[in-house]
Each structure stands twice: as structure tokens, then as C-alpha cells.
Design an enzyme around this catalytic site. Structure first.
Site, short mmCIF file in Angstrom:
data_model
loop_
_atom_site.label_atom_id
_atom_site.label_comp_id
_atom_site.label_asym_id
_atom_site.label_seq_id
_atom_site.Cartn_x
_atom_site.Cartn_y
_atom_site.Cartn_z
N ARG A 1 -0.27 9.72 -3.77
CA ARG A 1 0.87 9.77 -2.84
C ARG A 1 2.14 9.31 -3.57
NH1 ARG A 1 4.72 6.63 -1.29
NH2 ARG A 1 3.28 4.90 -1.26
N ASP A 2 2.17 8.04 -3.95
CA ASP A 2 3.38 7.49 -4.58
C ASP A 2 3.66 8.15 -5.93
OD1 ASP A 2 5.56 5.85 -4.65
OD2 ASP A 2 4.45 3.97 -4.58
N HIS B 1 2.43 -4.35 -3.14
CA HIS B 1 2.67 -3.03 -3.73
C HIS B 1 3.83 -3.18 -4.70
CE1 HIS B 1 3.09 1.52 -3.25
NE2 HIS B 1 4.26 1.20 -3.75
N HIS C 1 6.01 -2.02 -8.30
CA HIS C 1 6.33 -1.00 -9.30
C HIS C 1 6.68 -1.71 -10.60
CE1 HIS C 1 6.74 2.92 -6.99
NE2 HIS C 1 6.32 2.05 -6.08
N CYS D 1 10.72 6.54 -10.60
CA CYS D 1 11.68 6.08 -9.60
C CYS D 1 12.81 7.09 -9.58
CB CYS D 1 12.18 4.69 -10.01
SG CYS D 1 13.46 4.06 -8.93
N ASN E 1 4.34 3.05 -10.40
CA ASN E 1 3.55 1.94 -9.87
C ASN E 1 2.94 1.18 -11.05
OD1 ASN E 1 3.13 4.28 -7.64
ND2 ASN E 1 3.07 2.27 -6.71
ZN ZN Z 1 5.80 2.61 -4.13
#
Ligand code: ZN
Length: 314
Positions: A14-15, A210, A212, A243, A252
Site C-alpha cells: 500500500r504505502d 509507522h 519513514h 516521499c 518506509n
Molecule cells: Zn507511510
């Protein structure tokens, strides 16, 4: 039954994939999910229930969810930006709905096009919807707080705001709260301050982190969160992601490096490090243009490495 001290959750599908311009074929996503589950990762955020016209990468959200749900023992989670997303997740029988809102007002307006109060109200509706489901069909509902440690529009985010929205989502009925450093601004001292403040208000409710690794502080922040008592962490294989505000930046924290660090610290994750590293080739073959990170993959395990569970048994 395998003993686990820390739960690591894969969010790369997802991310990691959401800002990647190339569509990863559904078969490759499934192969990735199956291989990582087989390596011992017990929870995977497999997709996002956003409209496909907004993020074409998730046009196959239904099929990915359905097939992930056939993987034995895997907790299947999906991101939801609103109650529409929750409806899709409920129809599919997904195990976990990862609702997300931003602590900073500007980011929430840009990301989900609504005021933070509207997001909280939407979250209340989602919890109600879930509780109306018959038993056995009720997914866990997660309250995720983006930009909790910094915002690319507003800069620093007040700790009091993070605590306030964490409490509001908890009171609305969240089963878990995720505190996210969405843009990789956090440092270990700040992590300590924010997590201590949130945990002091939330009591026994599970809290996940969570992070990064945009500015190289990812694993240091994990260490700070562990000291606070956090035992649930998101990460992405090979640090996929990046990003949108920092072209070329890493994404991440790297799942492989995270699992190694935790295991090395004596914290059992249930993940087989060698098998996890092998999953990287599945992702690389499917998306040769995606940037892959990872120190463990470069350097390999230390000589005569003894796994945490073996050390415990000895
Ligand atoms: Zn994230």
C-alpha cells in the site's frame, strides 16, 4: 505455537506502491503476499480502498483482498480513507480496516479533502457500521494518525493535537491506534515525547508505530518506541515507498533491516530472515524500476548469527 515479542506489519503493497507510477500486476502482488506470509510476517496491509481513478495502482483492490484472505494464518488489512472504503472492506470480509486521518489540518484537507472533525465523525460512523455486522464478520478498526510527528505543509505538529485526536479515535471505538511519521521528520527524542504522551492517555489500547526513513532516523525511532513499550511496527520490504515531497528519498523503514535489528536485540518477530530476504527478488522482478533499499541485503547476516528464538531456547 510460535512465540512472538513484536508484531511487524508489511505496508509496502500500500504505502510502497501508492506513489509508484507503474502498476504491479495482481499476480505479482499475490506472489509477494504469499511469500512474505510464508517467511513469517503475520499481518499485511494489502491494498487501499480508494477510487481507482485516484490511484490506479489499487484498481485490483477487490481481487488482491479476496486472494490474500485465502492465505492461512495471515491477518489481511487494508487502508480506508473514509466510510466508502469501509463499506468495500466489509463486503470483502477483510480482517482489519486501517482508517487514516492527518493530525495537521492542511495535510488532512489535501489528503482526504475534509476537516479533521469531519474525519473523526466519519470514523465514528465506520465503527458503528462495523459493530452492526454479525459476529465473526466484524473487522478490527484501526485509527491511524498521519503527520503525527511532522507535516510537509505545517512543519512541527503540537503533541497536544496528537494526543487529542488519538483520544478522540479511541473514544470513538478504535481497536488500535497507529501513530505515523508520514514524512520522516521524527527523531528518537521526539518519538519518546509523543508516544509517552499518547500512551499515558490511552491505557491498555494497543499502539503501533509507522515510521519513514526519509532522513535516516527510522531504526533509531523504532528503538525509542520500543523503550516506550510499543510492540507493533509497520515497515515495507526493501524500504519501498518514498516521499512525494522529497524526490529520491527512501520510503518506509526497511522490513528486512527492522526484523534483523529486533531479532538481534532478542525480540522475536516470528520472521525467518533468510526467507524474508528472498522475497526481495519477487518484488524486483515484478518492478525492475523500483528503488530497493536495505543494509541486511547488502551485508548479509553476521558470522555465526544465532537467532533470538534459538538464544531463548539455549
Ligand atoms: Zn507511510
Amino acid at each position: 505455537m510460535k512465540q512472538i515479542d513484536v508484531i511487524v506489519r508489511e505496508v509496502g503493497l500500500r504505502d510502497g506502491l501508492q506513489i509508484h507510477p507503474t502498476f504491479m500486476p495482481t499476480e505479482n502482488k499475490i506472489a509477494w503476499i504469499e511469500a512474505e506470509a510464508a517467511a513469517g510476517v503475520s499481518e499485511i496491509e494489502v491494498t487501499s480502498y480508494v477510487p481507482a481513478k485516484l490511484i490506479p495502482q489499487f484498481a485490483d483492490a477487490e481481487e488482491v483482498t479476496r486472494r490474500a484472505l485465502t492465505v492461512a494464518g495471515l491477518t489481511v488489512a487494508a487502508l480506508i480513507p473514509n466510510s466508502k472504503g469501509a463499506e468495500r472492506g466489509l463486503a470483502l470480509g477483510v480482517h482489519k480496516l486501517n482508517f487514516v486521518m492527518s493530525v495537521s489540518r492542511t495535510h488532512n484537507l489535501k489528503n482526504v479533502r475534509r476537516e479533521r472533525e469531519e474525519s473523526v465523525a466519519d470514523f465514528r460512523r465506520i465503527v458503528k457500521m462495523v459493530r452492526a455486522q454479525p459476529e465473526g464478520r466484524r473487522p478490527k478498526v484501526v485509527g491511524g494518525l498521519s503527520t503525527a510527528l511532522g507535516c510537509s505543509y505545517e512543519g512541527r505538529v503540537p503533541v497536544a493535537d496528537v494526543v487529542s485526536y488519538a483520544v478522540q479515535l479511541a473514544e470513538a471505538g478504535a481497536d488500535e491506534i497507529v501513530v505515523a511519521d508520514t514524512v520522516g521528520y521524527a527523531d528518537p527524542v521526539q518519538v519518546h515525547t509523543v508516544f509517552k504522551a499518547v500512551m499515558a492517555e490511552l491505557g491498555a489500547l494497543p499502539i503501533a508505530a509507522h515510521f519513514h526513513d526519509t532522513r535516516g532516523t527510522g531504526l533509531a525511532n523504532i528503538s525509542a518506541a520500543i523503550e516506550c513499550g510499543v510492540r507493533r511496527f509497520d515497515a515495507s520490504l526493501a524500504g519501498l515507498g518514498g516521499c512525494p515531497f522529497a524526490p529520491g528519498a527512501s520510503g518506509n523503514i526497511v522490513m528486512d533491516d527492522l526484523c534483523f535489528m529486533l531479532d538481534s536485540m532478542g525480540l522475536r518477530t516470528g520472521v525467518d530472515l533468510e526467507r524474508l530476504l528472498q522475497v526481495r527478488s519477487i518484488v524486483h522482478a515484478a518492478l525492475p524500476d523500483i528503488e530497493m533499499h536495505g543494509a541486511l541485503a547488502r551485508a548479509g547476516l553476521p558470522r555465526n548469527y544465532v537467532r533470538a528464538d534459538e538464544r531463548r531456547a539455549a
